[in-house]
Structure formats: C-alpha cells, structure tokens
Write an enzyme that holds these catalytic residues in place. Structure first.
Site, short mmCIF file in Angstrom:
data_model
loop_
_atom_site.label_atom_id
_atom_site.label_comp_id
_atom_site.label_asym_id
_atom_site.label_seq_id
_atom_site.Cartn_x
_atom_site.Cartn_y
_atom_site.Cartn_z
CG PHE A 226 161.44 19.95 45.45
CD1 PHE A 226 160.35 19.55 45.21
CD2 PHE A 226 161.88 20.58 46.56
CE1 PHE A 226 158.78 20.18 46.31
CE2 PHE A 226 161.56 21.34 47.30
CZ PHE A 226 160.00 21.30 47.52
NE ARG A 308 160.38 8.26 35.96
CZ ARG A 308 159.66 6.91 36.32
NH1 ARG A 308 158.36 7.90 35.43
NH2 ARG A 308 159.09 6.20 36.75
CD GLU A 720 158.80 11.84 39.92
OE1 GLU A 720 158.10 10.90 39.97
OE2 GLU A 720 159.83 12.10 39.29
N1 MTE Z 1 156.32 17.90 47.33
C1 MTE Z 1 156.61 18.82 47.94
N2 MTE Z 1 156.20 19.63 49.61
N3 MTE Z 1 157.73 18.22 49.03
C2 MTE Z 1 159.08 17.96 48.10
O1 MTE Z 1 160.17 17.41 48.36
N4 MTE Z 1 159.06 16.01 45.93
C3 MTE Z 1 158.11 15.45 44.55
C4 MTE Z 1 157.11 15.33 44.71
N5 MTE Z 1 156.22 16.34 45.41
C5 MTE Z 1 158.53 16.79 47.10
C6 MTE Z 1 156.64 16.68 46.56
C7 MTE Z 1 158.66 14.17 44.17
S1 MTE Z 1 160.25 14.77 43.32
C8 MTE Z 1 158.24 12.87 44.08
S2 MTE Z 1 159.75 11.85 43.30
C9 MTE Z 1 157.31 13.05 45.48
O2 MTE Z 1 156.53 14.25 45.94
C10 MTE Z 1 157.95 12.05 45.90
O3 MTE Z 1 156.40 11.51 46.94
P1 MTE Z 1 155.85 10.22 46.74
O4 MTE Z 1 155.88 9.69 45.79
O5 MTE Z 1 154.84 9.97 47.93
O6 MTE Z 1 154.71 11.07 45.56
MO1 MOS Z 2 161.26 12.75 42.91
S1 MOS Z 2 162.60 13.30 41.68
O1 MOS Z 2 161.36 10.57 41.99
O2 MOS Z 2 162.56 12.19 43.91
#
Ligand code: MTE
Ligand code: MOS
Length: 771
Positions: A226, A308, A720
């Site tokens: 996250f 951002r 996000e």
């Molecule tokens: N979903 C799960 N299950 N666990 C995570 O840690 N991180 C979030 C989001 N969804 C997260 C999540 C965050 S902060 C981001 S930036 C994106 O997933 C990163 O992955 P992606 O770029 O592949 O979507």
């Molecule tokens: Mo997500 S806050 O850009 O790791």
C-alpha cells in the site's frame, strides 16, 4: 480459460498455505536480526555502550553507525536519512543499534544491556507548530492559472475554510521483513518484501560500500504494501545486509507489529486552508488553496507526494482561476511516506469538502453542484497545470450512477426519514474521482521485461513489477497469454529479481500493469517476429505457396496459421522446437517508456499524466445522534478501468481500495503523546475496517464499452483511484450531521470522522439550534 478470467495467483496459494513470504524462507545458520531504536523524539546521544550486551550468550554481532562499511544513508531522494543514527536522533523509532543473535530471546536480552543516554533537544511534534516556525523540509511549490486575486474580489460569493486530514497506518498483513544471505566474496542476496527491488539493491550496495552487481534483490510477493514498502522496505533490507555482512551468516529481520507501526512512516497528515468563489448557480470561479503536509523527520517521498496532492487539488472540476500552494514541513516523527493515492486523497478532500459547503450555502444538492463544475468535453477542459483532460467520462458516469443508485428518490426518502427521526439521521453523498496515471517524475515511467520460451513450448515471464496482492502477476499472465495466443497453463510468471530485469521503477502510482504489461508485450512481439519467420517458411511449404507475408501470420489457440488458411496450423510447441533447431534465440528483453509526458516542477506546468482514471460513488449512512456512530447502509460505485485486464481483480481492487479509504475517513486515527510516542501502535487502539464496516448493500460496477486507446490491451490502472471514493462516506456522514441542524449550519469536523469528532460536531450544532 479466457486470459481475462484468470484467478488471482495467490488465491489458491493463500488458502492452502503455499504462498512463500520472506519470513517463510529459512537459510542455513540463519541469525535473528533486531533493531534497537530511539526512545526520544529529538536528542543528542551522549552515551552509547554495547560492550556488556556483546558478552551475552547467543549474541553474534552488535553494530552501530561506526560499523557501517559504506555510506550511512538510506534517503531515497535526499540524503537526510541515516541508516543508523550517529550523534543525534530525530524521532522515536529511529534505528541506533543492530543486533544479530542466535535466538529471539538472546536478542531481546541483549537489548536490555545496551546503554543509551540522551540529552533532550527541542522537539516539533505538531504540524501547526512546524507551520508557525516555518520549518520547511523542501522549498514551497505553486501551481497557478488565471487571475485568482481579482476573481476573489469580483466573485458573487466567497467562502473560506480549513481542513485537517489525518495520517494513516498501512497495516499490510506482512510487516517489514528482509532476509540477507551473504554469498562468495562480496555477494549479497536479499529476499525482500519491497515494492522497489532496484532501490533496495541501491541502498544495500551503498551501505555495504559495494557495487550494485554484487547485490541481488528478490521479491516473490508482499503480504500487502500500500505504498508502505515503496521506500521503507529498504530500511530492514539495509539493516539485515549490514548484519549479514558483519557475521558472514544469513540474517533475517521481521518486525513485530508494534515495532513496525512505531518505526515506519504513515500517510502524510495535511492541514489545508482555502478560499472558493462561485456564482448564484454554484459555478466555481476561483479556488485558492494552501496544502501543508507533515513530512516527518526526513524527506523520503514527501516532495512527490505533495506534488500529487497539488495536481489533484481541483479533482474532477474545471476552475478557471486557481492557485495551489504546497508546503511540506519537518517534524520529529518517523518520515511519512507513500500511501495509496500518494497525496491525491489529501488534495481532493479539501475541494470535495468545499463543494459541500457551497451546496449548503446555496441550499442546493451537492451532486448538482458537482455536475455543474465537472471538466467539460471540448471546452473547460484544461487543468491548472496545463494538461488537457481528454476522454472525459464524468458526465456519462454521473448519469449512469445517478440512475443505478436511484439517487434522487433516496435523497427524498432520506429527507422524510430525517423529519420523523430525532435521534437517528441519514445522509447521502455522491463524489467523483479523476486520478492522473503516471509517475509525476517523468523518467520513472519506464519498465523492462525478460521473456524466455523453452523447447517444450512453455514460457517464463520476468518483469520488473512486484506482486503485493494487487494481482499484477495475474494480469501480466493474462496479457502474455493473449499476446502469445497460448493457453495460460503454458506460462509462468517468475519471481521479481534485480538480476533478471535491472534498473526498474517502484511498483507504484498504480502503473504496474500499464508499464510492465507493455514491456512484456514488447518482448513478446520481438519473439513472435522471430517465430513468424520460421512459421512463414513452414506454412509456405504446407500451403504450397510462393509467398506469404509476415502480417498474415496469426498466433492463436496454441497454434500458428496464415489468416487465409486457418485450418492449416502449426502447434506453438512444434514451431518453438523448429525455431530452436534453426538456431533462433528464444529469449529476449522488452522495454517500454510512456510517451509524451513531462512536468516542470518549478513552473507547475506540463503534461504529467498519460491519462486519467475516473470513478464515482454514492454512499448512504445512518447516524446515531446520541453516540456519533454511523453505519454505512449502501454504496454504489461505478469505476472506469477501460477494457478490464481482469474484471474480478479490478472489482477486488475497487472494493478493497474503497474500504481502505473508508477506514481513513472514519475510524483510523493516529495519536501521539506529548513526547512523540505513538499511542496507536496496535489493532486494539488503531481501528481499521473489518467485515462489519462493509456497506450492507455494496454495488460495484465497471464502466464498460470505453476502451483506453494507447494503453496495454486498452485497459486503465486501478490500484489507487478507488480509495478516494470514500469521500462519499465522509460527506454522507456530514450530510447526516447537517440534518441534525436542519441543514442550517455547517458541520465542523475534519477527517477522520471518528464517532468522537462527529459527536462534538453534533453538540455544537445543537448548541446553535438552542440559541
Ligand atoms: N492491493 C493490494 N491487495 N495490496 C497492496 O499493497 N497497493 C496499492 C494498490 N493495490 C496494494 C493494492 C498501491 S498503493 C498501488 S500504487 C498499486 O496497488 C500498485 O500496484 P499496480 O501498479 O500494479 O496497480
Ligand atoms: Mo502506491 S502509494 O503508489 O505505492
């Protein structure tokens, strides 16, 4: 199986216990690593004595900053974060000493024998105090368009206000963990739980004083991240590596929950002030906002997060005259860091709150005011930073969601309900999200891949992204199957490793599948063009043809054929074998960079985003006026993911992101005592959402029929943006509180709307009613 229907690769492995986390890996002769951290928020270290501790049984090594062979730094952007404190500590939780022990018990025991004495220094723990002292951590930034000063004077109405938005703990299920295994000579292998293996590699190399080609960082998966493992996973990795280097034995560090919460940074809390000018109809003419963020003790990613926030200050609304000032301040708290939305939520909260205030002032429905101010399609479509909003889906989504959620009728029903109920009130709110996709630091928008085809026709895909539960590997799996035209069973996504794909960006900014998906596609195209040559030769023979153009060759259903003769096929596996016998390379790298994006920070102008993702939510709550508690009765969400790469995973991301946002806007409150000790460092004092907090009726739908041209398989990022849909809940609570005073007074509570904050606001309104 369709490539878009693949099950999340962790789903089965999680429930059967097969998923391998860092802490599940055990190396021969592995030691326990433990971090001893500061108990003072700001102090000079007057005495540091580890001699007695080192003599204890089971203690193999104890390190302080003096024992670091390389650079004592782990700041990802600015060198202001020592790996181990030297003479001064700047927050409670800052690492001072590292212990390597045979057992956990020995490590604990040793900690008691380490003498640290402090001379207290002046602390800044409060954001307002930091603002008063102008304790900036980075120069202020401005984004400006139109003429704000003039319009504030000429606008028919101007309202002003302030808003506090709180910090948030990441609460990944797997706490920060790393296992460092020394190899031959200087070699160091790190099993990390990091969103950014390439940066972990850099920091480990730097603290050890060795070159990057000696360090391999491997990430199988994270148990959630996250944003909390974008930079701060580097810390445990660097500490474990230092201990492994000193002892020549593998060292694992796995933080206890309480330590993790105390040591690591959180979502930045913000204090914001604004003025907003509008006409009688509710059209916003001018918006001036100052966003102040609490960076904590070091810069970390605070600049980009503030940026951002600024780039999302106007959310989905066209405002002709805008001034956004952004400031980040230094305080004596752990350095705050990335958290889903990356500042976007903090920026958006202010305008969403302001719009509700306008609606209350004009006695209009806030959804109507929102619609009126949406970015236009062919006009009113330039953002304050100069990017044109293209492919605007806001109006379509508004119409669909208003109808599917039965908004108008429910709004009426709520009014009736509130007239007849004194101690229970209901509230409803619709909020939109427009979220910019791309890293705002333009060069980060690049990704690599490494794809191998083996002689049995199976395929191994490596890419630079990391799996944290968001389903990236499953999406990449689907992309690869579709692009190769083979069944998913023939494809394996291997672990992320810096020795396979180098110099990658963090898996962050929701762009993991966009960037890595494109890099994988690029590699597959290269391999397909090689295979096509072999196929052309073979098919010409089979079809008895003189010529056959490469663009007539189709890869589909595990076979290859000419589009004119789909019945004459070569099996993929046979073609691969033939290519191998013809001495054709069956392995290649792939690369992608996002085209056409740039941003000038000094000017606050540019095209920072490749596209925008849109979402919209309607939430209804029921408030207990006597306790301040509220229940989420129903949420309807419509979200735009372009052509979904995997609808089940996207729905999961939307639901999960939304609920994580609900936690931030309602119950998740972080508190420190006067000395800077974190009081809310475990689940008994820090309330994250549970199954009980999920709306009783929860309708989540993907917007279909709106492909996102120019992106991987016409999809959109999803990680996000849904978090910010939780503003619908926060403002529904406001609407319910407002009903206590018959919508005559502005409810004054910030974010999170804890029961306590809400109750105080209700009391204030009741006081006004009595007068
Ligand atoms: N979903 C799960 N299950 N666990 C995570 O840690 N991180 C979030 C989001 N969804 C997260 C999540 C965050 S902060 C981001 S930036 C994106 O997933 C990163 O992955 P992606 O770029 O592949 O979507
Ligand atoms: Mo997500 S806050 O850009 O790791």
């Amino acid at each position: 199986m369709k490539s878009t229907n693949l099950k999340h690769d962790s789903a089965f492995k999680h429930v059967t216990g097969q998923s391998v986390y860092v802490n599940d890996i055990k190396a021969n002769r592995q030691l326990i690593g433990r971090v001893v951290y500061s108990t003072e928020a700001h102090a000079r270290i007057s005495l540091l004595d580890t001699k007695a501790a080192l003599k204890l049984n089971g203690i193999v090594s104890i390190l302080t900053s003096k024992d670091i062979p390389g650079k004592n730094q782990m700041g990802p952007v600015v060198d202001d974060e020592p790996c181990l404190a030297e003479d001064e500590v700047t927050f409670i939780g800052q690492a001072i000493v590292l212990i390597a022990a045979e057992t956990e018990e020995a490590a604990f025991e040793a900690e008691k024998f380490i003498l640290i004495e402090y001379e207290e220094l002046e602390t800044i723990l409060d954001l307002h105090q930091a603002i008063a002292k102008n304790n900036l951590i980075t120069p202020p930034r401005i984004i400006e368009c139109g003429n704000v000063a003039e319009t504030l004077k000429s606008a028919p109405h101007v309202l002003s206000g302030e808003l506090e938005t709180g910090a948030q703990e990441h609460w990944y299920l797997e706490t920060q963990s790393a296992l460092a295994i020394p190899g031959e000579g200087k070699e160091m292998l790190i099993h990390a739980s990091s969103q950014n293996p390439a940066e972990t590699q850099t920091i480990v190399a730097e603290v050890l004083g060795i070159s990057k080609n000696e360090v391999d960082v491997e990430v199988r998966r994270m148990g959630g991240a996250f944003g909390g493992k974008e930079t701060q996973a580097n810390h445990v990795a660097a500490w474990a590596a230092l201990l492994a280097n000193a002892t020549h034995r593998p060292v694992g560090i796995h933080l206890f929950r309480d330590d993790d919460q105390k040591i690591t940074g959180k979502r930045h809390r913000f204090f914001s002030k604004y003025q907003i000018g509008f006409n009688n109809e509710g059209k916003i003419l001018v918006y001036s906002v100052e966003l102040n963020s609490d960076a904590g003790s070091a810069t970390d990613l605070s600049r980009a997060i503030l940026e951002r926030a600024m780039l999302h200050a106007e959310n989905a609304y066209f405002i002709p005259n805008v001034k956004i000032v952004g400031k980040a301040y230094k305080t004596n708290l752990p350095s705050n860091t990335a958290f889903r939305g990356f500042g976007g939520p903090q920026g958006m909260a202010v305008i969403e709150n302001a719009i509700d205030k306008i609606a209350r002032f004009l006695k209009k429905d806030s959804a109507e005011i929102r619609y009126l101010n949406f970015y236009g399609i062919n006009e009113r479509n330039i953002t304050p930073y100069g990017e044109t909003v293209l492919n605007n889906r806001l109006h379509i989504m508004f119409d669909k969601l208003l109808a599917s959620s039965n908004y108008a009728e429910r709004k009426k029903a709520i009014n009736t309900f509130n007239i007849v109920h004194e101690f229970v009130k209901r509230g409803i709110s619709l909020t939109p999200v427009k979220f910019g996709i791309s890293f705002t630091t333009a060069f980060l928008n690049q990704a690599g891949a490494l794809v191998h085809i083996y002689t049995d026709g199976t395929i191994a895909i490596n890419h630079g992204g990391t799996e944290m539960g968001q389903g990236l590997n499953t999406k990449i799996h689907g992309i690869a199957a579709a692009e190769f035209g083979v069944s998913p069973e023939f494809i394996k996504i291997s672990v992320t490793n810096t020795s396979k794909v180098p110099n990658t960006s963090a898996t962050a900014a929701s762009s993991g599948s966009d960037l890595n998906g494109m890099a994988v596609k690029n590699a597959i195209e290269i391999l397909k063009s090689r295979l096509t040559e072999v196929a052309v030769t073979q098919l010409k023979e089979k079809l008895n043809k003189e010529t056959l153009a490469a663009d007539q060759i189709i890869f589909s259903d595990n076979s290859i054929y000419a589009d004119s003769h789909p019945e004459i096929k070569i099996a993929f596996r046979d073609l691969v074998k033939q290519a191998y016998l013809n001495q054709i390379s069956l392995s290649t790298t792939g690369f992608y960079k996002t085209p056409g994006i740039f941003y000038n920070r000094e000017l606050g102008k540019g095209n920072p985003f490749y596209y925008y993702a849109y979402g919209m939510a309607v939430s209804e709550v029921e408030l207990d006026v006597l306790t301040g508690e509220s229940k989420l009765l129903r949420t309807d969400i419509l979200h735009d993911v372009g052509d979904s790469l995997n609808p089940e995973i996207d729905l999961g991301q939307i639901e999960g992101g939304f609920i994580q946002g609900v936690g931030w806007v309602t119950t998740e409150e972080i508190k420190w005592d006067k000395r800077g000790n974190l009081l809310t460092h475990s689940p008994d004092t820090y309330k994250i959402p549970t199954v009980n907090d999920i709306p009783r009726i929860f309708n989540v739908e993907l917007l279909t029929g709106y492909p996102n041209e120019g992106s991987i398989r016409k999809s959109k990022a999803v990680g996000e943006p849904p978090l910010m849909l939780a503003f619908s809940v926060w403002l529904a609570i406001k609407d319910a509180v407002s009903a206590v005073g018959n919508h005559l007074f502005e409810p004054r509570f910030s974010l999170p709307a804890t029961a306590e904050a809400v109750l105080l606001s209700i009391e204030e309104i009741r006081g006004k009613l009595r007068n």
